[in-house]
Design a protein around this motif. Structure first.
Motif, short mmCIF file in Angstrom:
data_model
loop_
_atom_site.label_atom_id
_atom_site.label_comp_id
_atom_site.label_asym_id
_atom_site.label_seq_id
_atom_site.Cartn_x
_atom_site.Cartn_y
_atom_site.Cartn_z
N THR A 179 0.87 -1.10 0.19
CA THR A 179 -0.16 -0.32 0.02
C THR A 179 1.13 1.23 0.16
N SER A 180 2.35 1.05 0.68
CA SER A 180 3.08 2.43 1.01
C SER A 180 4.21 2.15 0.07
N PRO A 181 4.52 1.72 -1.16
CA PRO A 181 5.55 1.62 -1.76
C PRO A 181 6.95 2.52 -0.86
N GLU A 182 6.17 4.00 -0.55
CA GLU A 182 7.55 4.66 -0.06
C GLU A 182 9.01 4.74 0.37
N ILE A 183 7.55 3.35 1.56
CA ILE A 183 8.42 2.34 2.68
C ILE A 183 9.59 1.58 2.25
N SER A 184 11.04 2.45 1.60
CA SER A 184 11.47 0.90 1.18
C SER A 184 12.21 0.09 2.46
N SER A 185 12.13 -0.05 3.10
CA SER A 185 12.58 -1.24 3.87
C SER A 185 12.20 -0.84 5.59
N LEU A 186 11.66 -2.23 6.04
CA LEU A 186 10.78 -2.30 7.15
C LEU A 186 11.96 -2.93 8.59
N SER A 187 11.83 -2.65 9.30
CA SER A 187 12.87 -3.52 10.04
C SER A 187 11.82 -3.14 12.08
N ILE A 188 12.54 -4.29 12.81
CA ILE A 188 12.50 -4.54 14.05
C ILE A 188 14.25 -4.42 15.39
N GLN A 189 13.93 -3.17 15.74
CA GLN A 189 15.74 -3.22 16.75
C GLN A 189 15.15 -2.85 17.68
N ASN A 190 16.77 -3.75 18.35
CA ASN A 190 16.08 -3.46 19.85
C ASN A 190 16.22 -1.50 20.54
N GLY A 191 16.87 -2.12 21.33
CA GLY A 191 17.54 -0.41 21.31
C GLY A 191 19.04 0.07 21.71
N HIS A 192 19.91 -0.58 21.04
CA HIS A 192 21.22 -0.86 20.50
C HIS A 192 21.31 -0.72 19.30
N GLY A 193 19.88 -0.56 18.31
CA GLY A 193 20.33 -0.51 16.94
C GLY A 193 20.77 -2.03 16.46
N GLU A 194 20.21 -3.23 17.46
CA GLU A 194 20.58 -4.50 16.13
C GLU A 194 19.30 -5.10 15.65
N VAL A 195 19.82 -5.56 14.77
CA VAL A 195 18.39 -5.64 13.85
C VAL A 195 18.11 -6.85 14.29
N ILE A 196 16.64 -6.77 14.71
CA ILE A 196 15.98 -8.29 15.20
C ILE A 196 15.62 -9.17 14.15
N TRP A 197 14.73 -8.43 13.52
CA TRP A 197 13.67 -9.11 11.88
C TRP A 197 13.86 -8.26 10.77
N HIS A 198 13.92 -8.20 9.45
CA HIS A 198 13.29 -7.05 8.25
C HIS A 198 12.57 -7.75 7.56
N THR A 199 12.31 -7.16 6.72
CA THR A 199 11.31 -7.95 5.61
C THR A 199 12.18 -8.86 4.51
N SER A 200 10.99 -9.40 4.05
CA SER A 200 11.93 -10.78 2.69
C SER A 200 12.02 -9.08 1.79
N GLN A 201 11.61 -7.80 1.09
CA GLN A 201 11.33 -7.37 0.39
C GLN A 201 12.68 -6.80 0.42
N THR A 202 13.51 -6.64 1.33
CA THR A 202 14.64 -5.61 1.27
C THR A 202 16.28 -6.65 1.84
N ALA A 203 17.13 -6.90 1.35
CA ALA A 203 17.87 -7.54 1.74
C ALA A 203 19.04 -6.45 3.24
N TRP A 204 18.78 -5.53 3.13
CA TRP A 204 19.19 -4.58 4.22
C TRP A 204 18.61 -3.32 5.28
N ALA A 205 18.50 -3.25 6.73
CA ALA A 205 17.91 -2.70 6.90
C ALA A 205 18.67 -1.30 7.39
N VAL A 206 17.56 0.07 8.16
CA VAL A 206 17.91 1.05 8.65
C VAL A 206 18.79 0.64 9.98
N PRO A 207 19.75 1.29 10.40
CA PRO A 207 20.42 0.57 11.69
C PRO A 207 19.39 2.21 12.50
#
Length: 745
Positions: free
Chosen positions: A94-122
């Protein structure tokens, strides 16, 4: 010609005249507004930019709400659950402007990210917006929202160029170059197509929705206003002349077309109404056998739509495999023009495999020029008609078979003429009617009456047979009044009933004799009391007479007492005699308390010997009953004696015999309850069967005789568990009137 008709002739020219006037007026307006174009375009630019600002802010607001809603589900939803994955996929689509989506803890560590993107912004922080950054050559901003437990964040990277490309519509992009500026008025990203106008008309507006500090700018594209202003009036003039010329020719065509459309609409509406009202299927073939038309009813019959059946050719999918040859022959006969006046009977198959029968009537299909273009067939579903006919025939056959299988003789005769309309096989055999007898009349077995129906017995003196007759008035299939008479041979039943009556009397006599044998000791004790008293009074009389002056008063009192004791002994002997005497049942008015006292008197010695505590509870105002006193005494005797014997194995303090006499409407209910060991539920129904007993020395006929006696008095007898231990035997008797007793056979 009337004025309305003259006006109608000029009516088609009015659109052309109006078009010319509009063209001239528009050209004049264009020349006058040439100087005002720039200011108007600037005003339009501001309005369009304001609209574009609202569109971008609405999309950003929608994205933030979607991310907040997604974060709320992390409390109860697993990251790999289908529900969470589906919501993430729906948000990204629905919102193609969202290029990446991830779940991170309070230290910036990526717990999970979408399969559409291979990277996530810390991301490190407490939530909110970040500054504009370049990621992979694209300007982006990052937004983070904390989950409800504040242990992790959902981090979304929003591509600003994608946001601009998606939210700027084509009509805005063709007018302006739209750009996003940062807080220093430096362009971040733009959407443009052509060179900018040298006039430099532009407008900038501040975005009020986050990310704050960004501005939206629109620059007007270059246009040639002078050339347009010179050529447009000439073009409009040529267009107006052309419209005037074409309007005249078009008006004639429109008039003819309007008349044809009116007739066509009427024809189509009529055809649609006819087609919708038909319950018969209609199908049309061309000359080559292809289906070119099928109405709604036929589509519902076979389960295929009209579009699916268009251009169907043989073999048709609605032909059953077992009826293929017959359907093929019918199809070829219709295509060849061999029309049957009565139509064709075939069996077709619905799409779900269900078979149904139809009658097909066909006729040639001719077009408007009279050419034969195919064949039209009408199909009538006759499945229910055939099924009802077969069911009626089968029902009649079953009825005749059941009627002939009855042991009773059944006959139906006309109420007025007495003509025999129908009889079963048993009737013909019982009264020796020939098979080929023709029309005949029968005489009623008994006198007929409509209300209430007759249920009586009839004796056939010629064959020496008894019949149970049931006579009912009814209505025949043609609406005429008839008499239905059912004669059941009751000869064997009457003989069996007489034998059963004699056997019951013998069993009752036997039971009474057995009971007398068991109560011999009690009888001896009861007779010893009056005999001992008489002996004592005789001894006293001798003493009085031996004196010199006998006291005649005392002698008279002693003689009276001797007479009373002799009468008491006589009553005891007479009661025993009546109890064991074999005689026919004799119903008379009697009191249940008197019967109970007699039985308790006979069993008094046993009650004392067995140390049984007897309690009697009864309702007040108990009316008398009409019954055979000796039979009811036998019932009470057996039930009370059985209750005392059932308590032999319990302590004397628990040997309580409760007798309860109550009135339930017009019935007397007698309950005899003991505190013995009780009777198992599976044995309770067996107790009343002949020769079934739970005693080591019992014969198993006492309770059976008791139930027979109660049922003879139109009552009911049963057994149930006594709450708290033991067993309760109960029976009911009606409070019948003397008149009812006199009417009984």
């Amino acid at each position: 010609m009337s004025p309305p008709h003259r006006f109608a002739r000029w009516l088609p020219l009015i659109p052309g005249l109006l078009a010319g006037v509009f063209t001239l007026a528009f050209a004049a307006y264009l020349l006058q507004s040439r100087d005002e174009a720039s200011s108007q375009r600037a005003a339009l630019l501001e309005q369009d930019l304001l609209w574009q600002k609202q569109a971008i802010e609405q999309q950003i607001t929608f994205d933030l709400q979607s991310l907040s809603g997604l974060a709320a589900t992390l409390n109860v939803t697993d990251l790999n659950s289908p529900v969470f994955q589906a919501r993430v996929l729906s948000l990204i689509q629905t919102s193609p402007e969202i290029s990446s989506l991830s779940i991170q803890n309070g230290h910036g560590e990526v717990i999970w990210h979408t399969s559409q993107t291979a990277w996530a912004v810390p991301y490190e922080g407490t939530g909110g917006w970040s500054d504009v950054t370049l990621s992979h050559g694209e300007p982006k901003v990052t937004y983070a929202v904390a989950t409800p437990d504040h242990r992790s964040f959902i981090v979304a990277s929003i591509a600003l160029d994608t946001l601009l490309q998606q939210q700027v519509p084509w009509w805005i992009a063709q007018r302006y170059q739209v750009s996003l500026l940062d807080h220093d008025n430096h362009p971040v990203t733009s959407k443009f197509q052509r060179q900018l106008d040298t006039s430099g008309i532009s407008h900038t507006i501040l975005l009020t929705a986050p990310p704050l500090g960004m501005q939206l700018k629109a620059d007007l594209y270059a246009t040639s206003l002078s050339a347009t202003g010179d050529i447009l009036p000439a073009l409009l003039l040529i267009l107006a002349v052309s419209m005037l010329a074409s309007t005249a020719a078009l008006s004639r065509m429109m008039r003819v077309r309007a008349e044809a459309e009116v007739r066509l609409k009427a024809e189509v509406a009529f055809r649609h109404a006819v087609d919708a009202s038909l319950s018969s299927g209609m199908i049309a073939y061309d000359r080559y056998g292809r289906i070119i038309y099928a109405n709604r009813a036929f589509c519902e019959m076979v389960g295929y739509s009209a579009e699916e059946m268009r251009d169907f050719k043989a073999p048709m999918p609605y032909w059953p495999p077992e009826e293929f040859e017959r359907c093929q022959a019918t199809y070829e006969a219709i295509i060849a023009g061999h029309i049957e006046p009565g139509g064709f009977m075939v069996r077709l198959m619905r799409r779900n495999g269900e078979r149904f029968d139809v009658r097909i009537n066909a006729s040639p299909l001719v077009d408007g020029d009279g050419r034969h273009i195919g064949w039209m067939g009408s199909l009538h579903d006759v499945t229910e008609i055939r099924r009802e006919r077969e069911a009626l025939q089968a029902s009649h056959e079953r009825f005749v078979a059941v009627l002939n299988g009855l042991d009773a003789a059944v006959a139906v005769s006309d109420a007025e003429t007495g003509e025999l309309l129908m009889s079963n096989l048993q009737f013909d055999r019982a009264f020796q009617l020939p098979d080929l007898r023709g029309r005949c009349c029968i005489l009623p077995f008994v006198t007929r009456r409509a209300e209430p129906p007759v249920d009586a017995e009839w004796y056939d003196g010629f064959r020496d047979r008894w019949y149970q007759i049931k006579s009912r008035q009814s209505t025949w299939v043609d609406g005429s009044a008839v008499w239905l008479e059912i004669a059941t041979d009751a000869t064997a039943l009457k003989s069996a009933s007489e034998r059963e009556r004699q056997q019951n009397e013998a069993l009752q006599q036997t039971a009474r004799l057995i009971s007398m044998g068991e109560m011999a000791s009690s009888l001896a004790h009861e007779l010893n009391q009056p005999l001992g008293a008489i002996a004592s009074y005789v001894s006293g009389c001798r003493n009085v007479l031996s004196s010199a002056t006998p006291n005649l008063g005392q002698l008279g009192q002693a003689l009276d007492k001797m007479g009373e004791q002799a009468k008491r002994a006589g009553h005891i002997i007479r009661g025993i005699r009546e109890f064991v005497q074999r005689r026919a049942p004799r119903r008379q008015r009697c009191d249940i308390n008197t019967l109970l006292d007699t039985v308790l008197g006979l069993l008094g010695h046993e009650i004392v010997r067995r140390m049984v505590d007897v309690s009697i509870l009864q309702s007040e105002g108990m009316p008398p009953i009409f019954a055979d006193a000796v039979m009811l005494e036998q019932v009470l005797f057996n039930l009370i004696k059985n209750a005392m014997e059932a308590m032999d194995n319990v302590p004397p303090a628990q040997r309580i015999l409760a007798i309860n006499l109550t009135r339930e409407a017009d019935m007397l209910r007698v309950v005899i309850a003991d505190r013995g060991v009780g009777i198992a539920p599976e044995q309770q129904e067996q107790l009343f069967k002949p020769f079934y007993t739970t005693k080591d020395t019992g014969m198993g006929i006492g309770l059976n005789i008791c139930r027979s006696i109660i049922e003879h008095h139109h009552g009911r007898m049963g057994v149930e568990a006594n709450p708290g231990g033991g067993t309760r035997f109960y029976f009911t008797l009606p409070f019948s009137s003397a008149e009812e007793v006199a009417l009984e056979p």
